[in-house]
Design a protein around this motif. Sequence first.
Motif, PDB file in Angstrom:
ATOM      1  N   SER A 151       0.815  -1.209   0.000  1.00  0.00           N
ATOM      2  CA  SER A 151       0.000   0.000   0.000  1.00  0.00           C
ATOM      3  C   SER A 151       0.854   1.267   0.000  1.00  0.00           C
ATOM      4  N   GLY A 152       2.065   1.164  -0.498  1.00  0.00           N
ATOM      5  CA  GLY A 152       2.892   2.356  -0.621  1.00  0.00           C
ATOM      6  C   GLY A 152       3.749   2.636   0.583  1.00  0.00           C
ATOM      7  N   THR A 177       4.837  10.406  10.338  1.00  0.00           N
ATOM      8  CA  THR A 177       3.529   9.800  10.557  1.00  0.00           C
ATOM      9  C   THR A 177       2.950   9.430   9.201  1.00  0.00           C
ATOM     10  N   ILE A 178       2.611   8.158   9.038  1.00  0.00           N
ATOM     11  CA  ILE A 178       2.147   7.641   7.751  1.00  0.00           C
ATOM     12  C   ILE A 178       0.631   7.567   7.785  1.00  0.00           C
ATOM     13  N   LEU A 179      -0.001   8.361   6.941  1.00  0.00           N
ATOM     14  CA  LEU A 179      -1.452   8.424   6.885  1.00  0.00           C
ATOM     15  C   LEU A 179      -1.960   7.376   5.902  1.00  0.00           C
ATOM     16  N   LEU A 180      -2.737   6.423   6.397  1.00  0.00           N
ATOM     17  CA  LEU A 180      -3.189   5.297   5.580  1.00  0.00           C
ATOM     18  C   LEU A 180      -4.460   5.678   4.822  1.00  0.00           C
ATOM     19  N   VAL A 181      -4.255   6.402   3.753  1.00  0.00           N
ATOM     20  CA  VAL A 181      -5.361   6.853   2.909  1.00  0.00           C
ATOM     21  C   VAL A 181      -6.033   5.673   2.223  1.00  0.00           C
ATOM     22  N   ASP A 182      -5.213   4.721   1.798  1.00  0.00           N
ATOM     23  CA  ASP A 182      -5.733   3.557   1.077  1.00  0.00           C
ATOM     24  C   ASP A 182      -4.848   2.357   1.411  1.00  0.00           C
ATOM     25  N   LYS A 183      -5.400   1.390   2.149  1.00  0.00           N
ATOM     26  CA  LYS A 183      -4.616   0.228   2.564  1.00  0.00           C
ATOM     27  C   LYS A 183      -4.685  -0.921   1.572  1.00  0.00           C
ATOM     28  N   GLY A 220       2.210   5.414  -4.160  1.00  0.00           N
ATOM     29  CA  GLY A 220       0.923   5.013  -3.614  1.00  0.00           C
ATOM     30  C   GLY A 220       0.163   6.226  -3.121  1.00  0.00           C
ATOM     31  N   ALA A 221      -0.984   5.980  -2.511  1.00  0.00           N
ATOM     32  CA  ALA A 221      -1.863   7.070  -2.078  1.00  0.00           C
ATOM     33  C   ALA A 221      -1.552   7.576  -0.680  1.00  0.00           C
ATOM     34  N   LEU A 279      -6.275  15.549   9.998  1.00  0.00           N
ATOM     35  CA  LEU A 279      -5.856  14.670   8.895  1.00  0.00           C
ATOM     36  C   LEU A 279      -6.380  13.244   9.027  1.00  0.00           C
ATOM     37  N   ALA A 280      -6.503  12.757  10.238  1.00  0.00           N
ATOM     38  CA  ALA A 280      -6.963  11.382  10.435  1.00  0.00           C
ATOM     39  C   ALA A 280      -8.312  11.104   9.763  1.00  0.00           C
ATOM     40  N   PRO A 281      -9.262  12.070   9.747  1.00  0.00           N
ATOM     41  CA  PRO A 281     -10.544  11.790   9.083  1.00  0.00           C
ATOM     42  C   PRO A 281     -10.422  11.465   7.592  1.00  0.00           C
ATOM     43  N   PHE A 282      -9.299  11.801   6.976  1.00  0.00           N
ATOM     44  CA  PHE A 282      -9.102  11.494   5.556  1.00  0.00           C
ATOM     45  C   PHE A 282      -8.422  10.141   5.346  1.00  0.00           C
ATOM     46  N   CYS A 283      -8.137   9.450   6.441  1.00  0.00           N
ATOM     47  CA  CYS A 283      -7.494   8.130   6.366  1.00  0.00           C
ATOM     48  C   CYS A 283      -8.558   7.035   6.406  1.00  0.00           C
TER      49      CYS A 283
END
Length: 361
Positions: A122-123, A211-217, A317-318, A340-344
């Motif tokens: 997932s990037g 901090t890695i934001l998991l937009v798309d797993k 990746g995303a 930012l978390a709400p966009f993950c």
Amino acid sequence: MIEKNFIFHMPVSKKALSGSVAWRSPSNIALIKYWGKTDPQIPKNASISFTLSNCHSNTRLDFSPKATPSDQYDFQVFLDGKKAPDFEPKIAAFFKRVDTYLPFLKTYSFDIKTENSFPHSSGIASSASGMSALSLCLMSLQKLIDPSISEEDFFKKASFLARLGSGSAARSLTGPLVVWGEHPDIHGSSDLYGTAFTNLVHANFRDYQDTILLVDKGVKQVSSTIGHKLMLGHPFAKARFEQAQNNLSRMVEILKSGNLEDFIDVVEKEALSLHAMMMTSDPYFVLMKPNTLEIIEKIWAFRRSSGSHICFTLDAGANVHVLYPLKDKDLVEAFIASDLAPFCENNQFIQDQVGMGASQL
């Protein structure tokens, strides 16, 4: 050092061994990206990365002599405790590439048991941590067969092998900053393996946070292997390779001076250039998601309003890597949690920081 120096000459009288070895190897996040390579896994430009700490792969290699001698590789792959036959073609291709350097591979039966501390494909460079951990396990087996190898040569060859499995894996063995690819401003840099960045580094870049934001797993729609190949006929490839080399020269000076504004400028331009190459290849593709762009816009706005030194970078990746110095940790992490978390995906993110590389388990 050249390729032939990595060839292992088996002791004639050595009997095959049984046992297991295990390594933990981290992922890494490139500040200067490489995108485009030639066979066998030679980068078209040099790159430099932060080694991560919490995002890692644990790999255990169980080995025993083959019951029946054959000219085939004998192995099974297990991911998170479950047999993973989908990974076997990649491992078989890797074994074929490194066979010259590890001539004992066809002597053994292997169980390769690996697990990641982060979502696969997932990037977050799971191939970097996974292939570097496997390469270290294979080097541990070589050392059991012949203990004479020095620690320096052990890690150099492990990086050399890891590169043949996944280019970015060459940068995952040591830390906190690793260079892969020849560059005139970095003594000892090589296309064949990663080297610890030994130039002067300002205190601003110690204990850097990611901090890695998991937009798309989910699994990426286009693999990095395919993406790299598309650079071979890319109309902007030559300019991109020159840009990366120039940005690395600039980064060497930034790391020395501690200039955080210039660091942000180079890192974000590199991330966007990487994705620009994807969007202008033939065929073209977009790995960013709408939420990736929302996050980038919010980071820019927060940096302007807060005066912090937050910035972003992206791999293929995303997901978004949010980079910031330790002094901004409390401020930035509160912003990440609230804005930012709400966009993950499922509000998930991974807090990480710069690490020092692999360790034997």
